[in-house]
Write a protein that holds these residues in place. Structure first.
Motif, PDB file in Angstrom:
ATOM      1  N   ARG A 157       0.799  -1.224  -0.006  1.00 14.55           N
ATOM      2  CA  ARG A 157      -0.033   0.026  -0.074  1.00 14.55           C
ATOM      3  C   ARG A 157       0.867   1.236  -0.113  1.00 14.55           C
ATOM      4  NH1 ARG A 157      -5.437  -1.100   1.822  1.00 14.55           N
ATOM      5  NH2 ARG A 157      -5.600  -3.259   2.703  1.00 14.55           N
ATOM      6  N   ALA A 158       0.547   2.367  -0.602  1.00 11.36           N
ATOM      7  CA  ALA A 158       1.169   3.496  -0.719  1.00 11.36           C
ATOM      8  C   ALA A 158       1.040   4.150   0.553  1.00 11.36           C
ATOM      9  CB  ALA A 158       0.269   4.573  -1.715  1.00 11.36           C
ATOM     10  N   SER A 159       2.058   4.773   0.831  1.00 15.21           N
ATOM     11  CA  SER A 159       2.188   5.598   2.348  1.00 15.21           C
ATOM     12  C   SER A 159       1.460   6.729   1.972  1.00 15.21           C
ATOM     13  CB  SER A 159       3.674   5.954   2.435  1.00 15.21           C
ATOM     14  OG  SER A 159       3.959   7.266   1.607  1.00 15.21           O
ATOM     15  N   ALA A 160       1.088   7.400   3.197  1.00 12.80           N
ATOM     16  CA  ALA A 160       0.202   8.592   3.163  1.00 12.80           C
ATOM     17  C   ALA A 160       0.560   9.744   2.347  1.00 12.80           C
ATOM     18  CB  ALA A 160       0.051   8.921   4.723  1.00 12.80           C
ATOM     19  N   TYR A 163      -0.095  11.515  -5.009  1.00 11.18           N
ATOM     20  CA  TYR A 163      -0.744  10.911  -6.353  1.00 11.18           C
ATOM     21  C   TYR A 163      -2.154  11.454  -6.742  1.00 11.18           C
ATOM     22  CZ  TYR A 163      -1.144   6.872  -9.349  1.00 11.18           C
ATOM     23  OH  TYR A 163      -1.264   5.904 -10.474  1.00 11.18           O
ATOM     24  N   GLU A 164      -3.001  11.643  -5.622  1.00  8.42           N
ATOM     25  CA  GLU A 164      -4.101  12.508  -5.698  1.00  8.42           C
ATOM     26  C   GLU A 164      -3.981  13.772  -6.173  1.00  8.42           C
ATOM     27  OE1 GLU A 164      -5.942  11.538  -1.874  1.00  8.42           O
ATOM     28  OE2 GLU A 164      -6.151   9.624  -2.287  1.00  8.42           O
ATOM     29  N   ALA A 165      -2.985  14.370  -5.633  1.00  6.97           N
ATOM     30  CA  ALA A 165      -2.917  15.905  -5.994  1.00  6.97           C
ATOM     31  C   ALA A 165      -2.500  15.925  -7.812  1.00  6.97           C
ATOM     32  CB  ALA A 165      -1.783  16.325  -5.306  1.00  6.97           C
ATOM     33  N   ARG A 200       5.565  11.511 -13.753  1.00  9.40           N
ATOM     34  CA  ARG A 200       5.468  12.221 -12.083  1.00  9.40           C
ATOM     35  C   ARG A 200       4.464  10.644 -11.302  1.00  9.40           C
ATOM     36  NH1 ARG A 200       2.221  17.376 -12.276  1.00  9.40           N
ATOM     37  NH2 ARG A 200       3.584  17.703 -10.285  1.00  9.40           N
ATOM     38  N   LEU A 201       3.782  10.400 -11.830  1.00  8.74           N
ATOM     39  CA  LEU A 201       3.118   9.337 -10.932  1.00  8.74           C
ATOM     40  C   LEU A 201       3.894   7.957 -10.740  1.00  8.74           C
ATOM     41  CD1 LEU A 201      -0.609   9.240 -12.772  1.00  8.74           C
ATOM     42  CD2 LEU A 201      -0.012  10.427 -10.536  1.00  8.74           C
TER      43      LEU A 201
END
Length: 143
Positions: free
Chosen positions: A60-63, A69-71, A95-96
């Motif tokens: 799982r991605a870190s916070a 990622y969402e940005a 970038r992702l």
């Protein structure tokens, strides 16, 4: 001379003669330069390296990674690229990918749509806590 004809042939809207001359000069230059460039193929490299080990792990991605990622996903530039209005899809994918590897790899410009702010809210060090991949790698190396 090679540079000028090649450049003229690559310009958008170049006429057929410039394109043809540029392509000819490009192929001549490639023929000449191949004798001076060392090109190592995988077969040659494989003889000197240990066998490649591939292990696929899901983490799982870190916070910090999630926020960044969402940005990027909410960035106007990516939305324009996905809508076909802008041709910079590869830059957004890059970038992702950088965020997935480690958020510190992302070189965020000031007008980045909040990506830098999302990364800044994470831990202020570049250790394993920012990157889920590094965290898993550290755990594997300790075993």
């Amino acid at each position: 001379t090679f540079a000028a004809p090649i450049a003229r042939g690559l310009v958008r809207g170049a006429d057929a003669a410039d394109k043809e001359l540029g392509a000819r000069r490009q192929s001549i230059l490639a023929m000449i330069s191949r004798y001076f460039l060392l090109r190592r193929e995988n077969k040659l490299n494989a003889a000197h390296l240990p066998r490649k080990l591939v292990q696929v792990l899901v983490c799982r991605a870190s916070a910090t990674q999630r926020r960044a990622y969402e940005a990027v996903l909410g960035d106007k530039r990516l939305q324009h690229a996905l809508a076909g209005k802008h041709a910079d899809v590869l830059a957004s994918l890059g970038r992702l990918q950088k965020i997935c590897n480690h958020p510190s790899l992302l070189d965020a410009p000031p007008d980045d749509g909040g990506v830098a702010a999302a990364i800044a809210r994470g831990p202020r060090f570049t250790g394993e806590k920012q990157s889920a991949k590094l965290h898993v790698l550290y755990r594997l190396l300790r075993e």
